[in-house]
Design an enzyme around this catalytic site. Structure first.
Site, PDB file in Angstrom:
ATOM      1  N   SER A 292      -4.558  -0.400   6.750  1.00 44.82           N
ATOM      2  CA  SER A 292      -4.946   0.967   7.023  1.00 44.82           C
ATOM      3  C   SER A 292      -3.820   2.022   6.929  1.00 44.82           C
ATOM      4  CB  SER A 292      -5.782   1.261   8.187  1.00 44.82           C
ATOM      5  OG  SER A 292      -6.399   2.520   8.216  1.00 44.82           O
ATOM      6  N   ASP A 303       5.371   4.031  -3.748  1.00 43.02           N
ATOM      7  CA  ASP A 303       4.914   4.942  -4.988  1.00 43.02           C
ATOM      8  C   ASP A 303       6.169   6.006  -5.104  1.00 43.02           C
ATOM      9  OD1 ASP A 303       2.632   3.759  -5.063  1.00 43.02           O
ATOM     10  OD2 ASP A 303       1.402   5.658  -4.579  1.00 43.02           O
ATOM     11  N   LYS A 317      -7.059  -2.494   3.287  1.00 43.16           N
ATOM     12  CA  LYS A 317      -7.956  -1.581   3.906  1.00 43.16           C
ATOM     13  C   LYS A 317      -7.811  -0.261   3.484  1.00 43.16           C
ATOM     14  CE  LYS A 317     -10.013   0.095   8.289  1.00 43.16           C
ATOM     15  NZ  LYS A 317      -9.850   1.295   8.299  1.00 43.16           N
TER      16      LYS A 317
END
Length: 550
Positions: A292, A303, A317
């Site tokens: 999460s 990224d 998740k």
């Protein structure tokens, strides 16, 4: 009574009615009303006519849990008597004295003290057996009941009667409950002379503030690089994940997007503040228990090529939950959206939207996974958690080691060791000598720690199949020979698995002297992930090459 229960059922089901398939509004509301009425009348008839007496609360709870489980594991009903524990998990706060206890055998033992709180200040010690709380004998209570006695309203008094190693009489200690705040960052410090290490275990309120303070202090101490340890972190508040990435990213950068059925849940979260450092090399540690909010932090830094991710593939998740109040002080935690990292990937690994005909859930198939490009052009994928840039192997503790820990033998030996050795050890350098470990082996001789290994389970299943297939008579000599060899090996098992048992003993002993920080530091020398991270962060060329920064 039936009327009251019916109201509860209708209220709870109404709060989750949007899970029904979307149709035209008039048809949809008719279906909702129809199914609510069917459920209520069914419950009334079962309650009145069933052959045995039933518990209405239990029956309704079973129905609610089954209904919500059919959606996903994260959409849950929290009844009034569980709301306080739910708040503790989400806020990291409760009223208590700062002592952590555990059931070992039939005893309630203090296994950790939270630094700076009443339990430590008031003289409670690790290893104390709690006999009474406010003159109520714990032997007559369940674990849950004794836990509730320890907690309470801030400012109220509580007394503990304890049995202490080496003391002739029971000791009574008086405390006043205070607001306990569980640290999101239980430890930060230097690993080596120039690398800062921050362990983040939760994302409750102030998580970003704690990480920020730790990072600033470590930089002041000379840290030229940082390790952010998210292993085993199950996540928490999304906004804290956003603010933590903001420590390493400039203001105005997209961190995460959420998309749901309701337009109000389609949101973009950007960094809003000035960062602490956008240049310091960062290593992020993850494992299969990182989920999460942990994955938002790791995925966002990946990224933007802002740090190297080290460890195992994360949990996967990619769902967002919010809590909603229900009647009678109960609550609903419900999944409202999926989240997406800056490149646009959702890392959710299980596809709850498209269940199989039997109701089971499968992983996102490889054919549906998409590739995305990071800021420097590296390829990353969705649909399967966060893939580390440097993969490490998981080290599962042997069943024997788990049994020794669960039955309290590791703790008990550590308690006796620290009782006999008054002088505190240095957790970063402390090791049990071979002679001391053999003392543990001798100490274990009269202890009952029988267990069945994975190999023994497999052999048992094989033997059962051999009986079914009529091969047992032919295979019996070989099977008995294998059983004998396993039994013979288990005679020396404490030495066979010495390294991992010794690690746990050293961590436990260090924590008795130095609390949680001691146990963490004692484990550094065994931690391959930290070792690989420090090696990489010392190698600037390799770090930049991995991130396509050259």
């Amino acid at each position: 009574m039936i009327t009251k229960k019916r109201i509860i059922i209708l209220s709870i089901l109404a709060a989750t009615c949007f899970a029904l398939a979307s149709t035209r509004p008039a048809e949809r509301y008719f279906e909702i009303a129809k199914n609510l009425d069917i459920f209520a009348t069914l419950f009334k008839e079962v309650n009145a006519l069933y052959v045995d007496e039933i518990n209405p609360n239990k029956l309704v709870r079973t129905g609610i849990d089954a209904m919500l489980t059919s959606l996903d594991p994260y959409t849950n009903y929290i009844p009034e008597d569980e709301v306080e524990d739910f708040r503790t998990i989400n806020t990291g706060q409760y009223g208590g004295i700062g002592a952590i206890t555990r059931e070992i055998g039939n005893k309630t033992i203090v296994t950790m003290l939270m630094e700076g709180y009443g339990a430590q200040r008031g003289g409670l010690k690790i290893g104390d057996e709690v006999v009474k709380i406010d003159d109520v004998e714990l032997s007559k209570l369940s674990r849950e009941e004794s836990g509730q006695l320890m907690k309470g309203q801030v400012g109220t008094p509580v007394s503990l009667t304890v049995k202490r190693m080496g003391a002739d009489k029971l000791i009574r200690l008086e405390f006043k409950r205070e607001k306990i705040k569980l640290n999101n960052v239980p430890y930060y410090g230097m690993v080596g002379k120039d690398i800062g290490y921050i362990q983040l275990t939760d994302f409750t309120p102030d998580a970003a503030k704690e990480v920020r303070n730790a990072l600033i202090i470590l930089k002041d101490q000379g840290a030229k690089a940082a390790i952010l340890d998210l292993r085993g972190n199950p996540g928490g508040l999304l906004i804290e994940a956003v603010n933590i990435t903001n420590l390493f990213l400039p203001k105005g950068k997209l961190v995460v997007s959420t998309k749901g059925k309701i337009p109000e849940n389609n949101l973009n979260y950007e960094t809003l503040n000035a960062p602490v450092d956008t240049e310091i090399p960062v290593g992020v540690l993850i494992n299969r228990g990182s989920a999460s909010a942990s994955e938002i932090v790791a995925g966002t830094l990946q990224d933007y090529d802002r740090g190297v991710i080290i460890g195992e593939k994360s949990y996967g998740k990619g769902l967002v939950q919010v809590s909603r109040p229900l009647s009678y002080n109960s609550q609903l935690k419900v999944t409202t959206a999926k989240y997406y990292t800056p490149t646009g990937r959702c890392i959710q690994v299980l596809d709850y939207t498209h269940r199989r005909e039997d109701g089971s859930v499968g992983s996102i198939p490889d054919s549906l996974k998409k590739s995305f490009k990071t800021a420097t052009g590296r390829t990353v994928f969705d649909g399967g958690g966060i893939d580390p840039d440097i993969k490490t192997e998981a080290h599962e503790a042997h069943v024997l080691t788990q049994v020794l820990f669960e039955k309290g033998f590791i703790f008990d030996f550590a308690a006796q060791y620290t009782f006999k050795h008054a002088e505190a050890v240095d957790p970063k350098t402390f090791t049990l000598s071979d002679e001391e470990y053999q003392q543990f082996v001798v100490w274990m001789k009269d202890k009952n720690y029988s267990y069945k290994s994975y190999l023994e389970y497999e052999l048992q299943q094989f033997t059962e199949e051999a009986h079914k297939e009529k091969y047992y008579t032919d295979l019996k000599p070989q099977l008995e020979q294998i059983q004998a060899r396993i039994a013979d090996s288990k005679k020396n098992e404490l030495n066979l698995y010495k390294d991992e048992i010794k690690m746990l003993l050293e961590e436990e002993i260090a924590s008795h002297y130095h609390l949680e920080k001691g146990g963490i530091e004692a484990g550094f020398k065994y931690d391959d992930d930290i070792r690989k991270a420090t090696e990489l962060l010392h190698n600037t060329a390799q770090y930049k090459k991995l991130l396509n920064l050259q």
